[in-house]
Design a protein around this motif. Sequence first.
Motif, PDB file in Angstrom:
ATOM      1  N   ARG A   1      21.589  33.191  18.813  1.00 44.67           N
ATOM      2  CA  ARG A   1      21.616  33.578  20.226  1.00 44.67           C
ATOM      3  C   ARG A   1      22.067  35.023  20.401  1.00 44.67           C
ATOM      4  NH1 ARG A   1      25.286  28.937  22.760  1.00 44.67           N
ATOM      5  NH2 ARG A   1      26.480  29.517  20.905  1.00 44.67           N
ATOM      6  N   ALA A   2      23.098  35.407  19.686  1.00 42.74           N
ATOM      7  CA  ALA A   2      23.608  36.772  19.800  1.00 42.74           C
ATOM      8  C   ALA A   2      22.569  37.789  19.330  1.00 42.74           C
ATOM      9  CB  ALA A   2      24.897  36.922  18.996  1.00 42.74           C
ATOM     10  N   ILE A   3      21.845  37.455  18.265  1.00 43.05           N
ATOM     11  CA  ILE A   3      20.833  38.373  17.743  1.00 43.05           C
ATOM     12  C   ILE A   3      19.668  38.500  18.727  1.00 43.05           C
ATOM     13  CG2 ILE A   3      19.172  38.756  15.876  1.00 43.05           C
ATOM     14  CD1 ILE A   3      21.121  37.482  13.969  1.00 43.05           C
ATOM     15  N   LEU A   4      19.275  37.382  19.352  1.00 36.59           N
ATOM     16  CA  LEU A   4      18.216  37.421  20.368  1.00 36.59           C
ATOM     17  C   LEU A   4      18.643  38.308  21.540  1.00 36.59           C
ATOM     18  CD1 LEU A   4      15.530  36.480  21.570  1.00 36.59           C
ATOM     19  CD2 LEU A   4      16.696  34.419  22.402  1.00 36.59           C
ATOM     20  N   HIS A   5      19.886  38.170  21.955  1.00 39.89           N
ATOM     21  CA  HIS A   5      20.421  38.989  23.035  1.00 39.89           C
ATOM     22  C   HIS A   5      20.372  40.477  22.656  1.00 39.89           C
ATOM     23  CE1 HIS A   5      23.281  40.529  26.021  1.00 39.89           C
ATOM     24  NE2 HIS A   5      23.101  39.394  26.680  1.00 39.89           N
ATOM     25  N   GLY A   6      20.808  40.784  21.440  1.00 42.50           N
ATOM     26  CA  GLY A   6      20.776  42.169  20.974  1.00 42.50           C
ATOM     27  C   GLY A   6      19.367  42.713  20.874  1.00 42.50           C
ATOM     28  N   GLY A   7      18.425  41.879  20.401  1.00 47.59           N
ATOM     29  CA  GLY A   7      17.033  42.306  20.288  1.00 47.59           C
ATOM     30  C   GLY A   7      16.427  42.657  21.637  1.00 47.59           C
ATOM     31  N   LEU A   8      16.701  41.844  22.670  1.00 44.87           N
ATOM     32  CA  LEU A   8      16.190  42.130  24.016  1.00 44.87           C
ATOM     33  C   LEU A   8      16.788  43.420  24.573  1.00 44.87           C
ATOM     34  CD1 LEU A   8      16.130  38.569  25.664  1.00 44.87           C
ATOM     35  CD2 LEU A   8      14.163  40.068  25.305  1.00 44.87           C
ATOM     36  N   LEU A   9      18.072  43.657  24.289  1.00 42.38           N
ATOM     37  CA  LEU A   9      18.703  44.902  24.734  1.00 42.38           C
ATOM     38  C   LEU A   9      18.047  46.118  24.086  1.00 42.38           C
ATOM     39  CD1 LEU A   9      22.520  43.993  24.797  1.00 42.38           C
ATOM     40  CD2 LEU A   9      21.110  44.679  26.756  1.00 42.38           C
ATOM     41  N   ILE A  10      17.726  46.007  22.797  1.00 40.11           N
ATOM     42  CA  ILE A  10      17.069  47.112  22.082  1.00 40.11           C
ATOM     43  C   ILE A  10      15.688  47.391  22.671  1.00 40.11           C
ATOM     44  CG2 ILE A  10      16.087  47.825  19.864  1.00 40.11           C
ATOM     45  CD1 ILE A  10      18.398  46.264  18.515  1.00 40.11           C
ATOM     46  N   VAL A  11      14.926  46.314  22.972  1.00 42.05           N
ATOM     47  CA  VAL A  11      13.607  46.469  23.591  1.00 42.05           C
ATOM     48  C   VAL A  11      13.740  47.142  24.957  1.00 42.05           C
ATOM     49  CG1 VAL A  11      11.646  45.220  24.584  1.00 42.05           C
ATOM     50  CG2 VAL A  11      12.538  44.557  22.347  1.00 42.05           C
ATOM     51  N   LEU A  12      14.759  46.731  25.734  1.00 41.00           N
ATOM     52  CA  LEU A  12      14.995  47.334  27.047  1.00 41.00           C
ATOM     53  C   LEU A  12      15.245  48.840  26.919  1.00 41.00           C
ATOM     54  CD1 LEU A  12      15.518  47.170  30.097  1.00 41.00           C
ATOM     55  CD2 LEU A  12      17.894  46.530  29.577  1.00 41.00           C
ATOM     56  N   VAL A  13      16.102  49.215  25.980  1.00 38.92           N
ATOM     57  CA  VAL A  13      16.391  50.643  25.764  1.00 38.92           C
ATOM     58  C   VAL A  13      15.116  51.377  25.326  1.00 38.92           C
ATOM     59  CG1 VAL A  13      17.708  52.293  24.381  1.00 38.92           C
ATOM     60  CG2 VAL A  13      18.816  50.215  25.231  1.00 38.92           C
ATOM     61  N   GLY A  14      14.307  50.718  24.473  1.00 39.33           N
ATOM     62  CA  GLY A  14      13.067  51.327  23.985  1.00 39.33           C
ATOM     63  C   GLY A  14      12.118  51.690  25.114  1.00 39.33           C
TER      64      GLY A  14
ATOM     65  N   LYS B   1      17.733  37.475   8.213  1.00 34.48           N
ATOM     66  CA  LYS B   1      18.087  36.245   7.494  1.00 34.48           C
ATOM     67  C   LYS B   1      19.568  36.212   7.137  1.00 34.48           C
ATOM     68  CE  LYS B   1      15.003  36.429   4.141  1.00 34.48           C
ATOM     69  NZ  LYS B   1      14.188  35.981   2.994  1.00 34.48           N
ATOM     70  N   THR B   2      20.086  37.343   6.728  1.00 36.05           N
ATOM     71  CA  THR B   2      21.506  37.435   6.361  1.00 36.05           C
ATOM     72  C   THR B   2      22.394  37.550   7.591  1.00 36.05           C
ATOM     73  OG1 THR B   2      20.856  38.571   4.320  1.00 36.05           O
ATOM     74  CG2 THR B   2      23.173  38.713   4.966  1.00 36.05           C
ATOM     75  N   LEU B   3      21.967  38.366   8.542  1.00 36.57           N
ATOM     76  CA  LEU B   3      22.788  38.629   9.717  1.00 36.57           C
ATOM     77  C   LEU B   3      23.003  37.386  10.573  1.00 36.57           C
ATOM     78  CD1 LEU B   3      24.223  40.964  11.177  1.00 36.57           C
ATOM     79  CD2 LEU B   3      22.105  41.344  12.484  1.00 36.57           C
ATOM     80  N   SER B   4      21.978  36.523  10.663  1.00 32.26           N
ATOM     81  CA  SER B   4      22.077  35.343  11.528  1.00 32.26           C
ATOM     82  C   SER B   4      23.150  34.372  11.055  1.00 32.26           C
ATOM     83  CB  SER B   4      20.725  34.630  11.596  1.00 32.26           C
ATOM     84  OG  SER B   4      20.363  34.131  10.319  1.00 32.26           O
ATOM     85  N   LYS B   5      23.456  34.383   9.757  1.00 37.32           N
ATOM     86  CA  LYS B   5      24.492  33.484   9.227  1.00 37.32           C
ATOM     87  C   LYS B   5      25.880  33.892   9.706  1.00 37.32           C
ATOM     88  CE  LYS B   5      21.738  32.527   5.071  1.00 37.32           C
ATOM     89  NZ  LYS B   5      21.646  32.694   3.606  1.00 37.32           N
ATOM     90  N   LYS B   6      26.029  35.159  10.087  1.00 45.17           N
ATOM     91  CA  LYS B   6      27.341  35.646  10.515  1.00 45.17           C
ATOM     92  C   LYS B   6      27.505  35.609  12.032  1.00 45.17           C
ATOM     93  CE  LYS B   6      27.680  38.791   6.537  1.00 45.17           C
ATOM     94  NZ  LYS B   6      27.828  40.207   6.095  1.00 45.17           N
ATOM     95  N   THR B   7      26.415  35.886  12.749  1.00 42.64           N
ATOM     96  CA  THR B   7      26.545  36.013  14.204  1.00 42.64           C
ATOM     97  C   THR B   7      25.885  34.892  14.991  1.00 42.64           C
ATOM     98  OG1 THR B   7      24.529  37.338  14.359  1.00 42.64           O
ATOM     99  CG2 THR B   7      26.585  38.526  13.998  1.00 42.64           C
TER     100      THR B   7
END
Length: 477
Positions: free
Chosen positions: A292-305, A283-289
Motif C-alpha cells: 500500500r505504501a509503495i502504491l501511494h508513493g508511485g501515484l505521488l511520483i506520477v503526479l509530480v511527473g 520485489k525487495t522494497l515491498s517486504k519492508k514497507t
Amino acid sequence: FYCIAGFSIVIMSVWPYLQKIDPTADASFLGWIIASYSIGQMVASPLFGLWSNYRPRREPLVVSTAISVAANCLYAYVHVPHSHNKYYMLTARALVGFGAGNVAVVRSYIAGATSLTERTSAMANTSACQAIGFILGPVFQTCFTLIGEEGITWKLVNLQLNMYTAPVLFGALLGVINIILIFAILREHRVDDMGRQCKSINFEGEESGALDQDAEGNVDHVAVVAINFLFFVILFVFAVFETIATPLTMDMYSWTRKEAVFYNGIILSVVGVESVIVFMVVKTLSKKTGERAILHGGLLIVLVGFFILLPWGKKLPNIQWQEIKNNSIPRTTSAELLMPFWSLQAVQLPSNHTVEPVGCPVTQSWCLNTPMIYLAQYISSDILIGLGYPVCNVMSYTLYSKILGPKPQGVYMGWLTASGSGARILGPVFVSQIYTHLGPRWAFSLICGIVVVSLLLLEIVYKRLIAFSVRYGRMQE
C-alpha cells in the motif's frame, strides 16, 4: 512477454502498411486499428477468466494463443483481397487483442500458485517480462525493416514476406512455441496464502469439496472496486503519456516526424529499461514497507511527473507558419499569412523544396499564447513517470490478488484487465481532444486532477486494502 511483444512489434509499421494496402484509409481509421487491440482484450478478459475458474487453465491459454496465431497470419494476408483491406486489418488486430485477453488467466494462475510472501515477487517478474516485450517489439520490427517493402513473394501460398508481414509471422511463430510450452510445462498448481498445497478448485467439479475453511468469507468488494478504479487511472495516464509524446515534442521543439519518432523511440526504450529495474527493486522494497505504501508513493511520483509538464515562463514555441514563412517560402504574401495552416500547405513550393514544416501549428490557437515546455521539463517528466508507472502497475495487481484471497480469481482478474484495456482506449481519445483544442496546460492540469482524486480514494480505502487472510484473522499482516 509474447502478448505485449505481439502488440508492440507492429505498432511502428501499421500506418505505412495500411496506406500501402488500402489508400482509402485515413488517420482516423488508424486510431480505430490501434484501439481495436484493447477493445478485443477488454471483451475477452472476463470470458477467459470465467473459463479458467471452471476448467483447466491450459484450455483458455491454448485457445487464446491459437486465436492470436491465426490473427497474425490473417494480418500477413490483408493485402490479398481486392477491396475493404483496411477492415481485414482491423479484424486481425482486434483478434490479436482478443487472444491477449489471456493475461487475466495468467494473473489468476500466479495468484493461486503463490503464497502471500511470494506474490509480489511473482507479479513483478511477470510485469518485467511484459516491459521487456514492450521494449523488444519495436527492436524486432526495426530488424525486419532490412527485408524492405517488397521483400520476397512465395507464390505457392500467395504470401509476401516483407518488412510489414515478417514481424507478425515471427509473432505467430512465438505463439506456436508458446502452445508447445503450455502442453509441455504448465501444470495446475494451487497453494493457500501461507503456501500450503491445496487441491485445485477450478475444474473437474471439485469446487464443492475443495473449498476449505481458509476460503470461507466474503471478498471486500469496496476494495475490489477501488483497485479497479486506481488501475484504470494508472493505465489511463500512461496511455496519455505514450500518445502525447510525439505531437508534444513536434510542437514544442520543432522536431520533424522522423526526429520525433526516433528520439521518442529512444526515450521510451530507456523508460522500458528503467521499468524493468524498478520491478526488480520493488520485489525487495515491498517486504519492508508493504504494497500500500509503495502504491501511494508511485501515484505521488506520477503526479509530480505530470505537474512538471505544466507550461511556465514567457518563451513561446515556434509557430509553424512562421517557420514556413522564414525557411520554406521566401516570397509569402501578407494575404497568405492570414490563411489557416491547412490552406497554407497548398501554397506552391519551389520544385527543389524538401523542408518539412515544423513547429506548433497555428490551427492550434493555444500555440500563440501558451509558453513552451522546456526539454529539461520533458525529460524529467519521462524519468519520473517511468519510475512511478511500473510501481503502481505491479502493486495494483499484487494488492488485488491478495484482497481476493484463495478463491478462483479468473473473472475478477478479467475485470481488472478490462479496466486497463478501457483506459488504453479512452486515454488517447481524451488527450488528443483536450491537447488539440485547449493545449498542454489544460491537458496536464486535468491529468493532475485525476491523479489527486486517485490519491484521495487511496487514503479513504487504505485500511481496507489488506489480504483476505489478514482480514479474517488467519494471518498477521
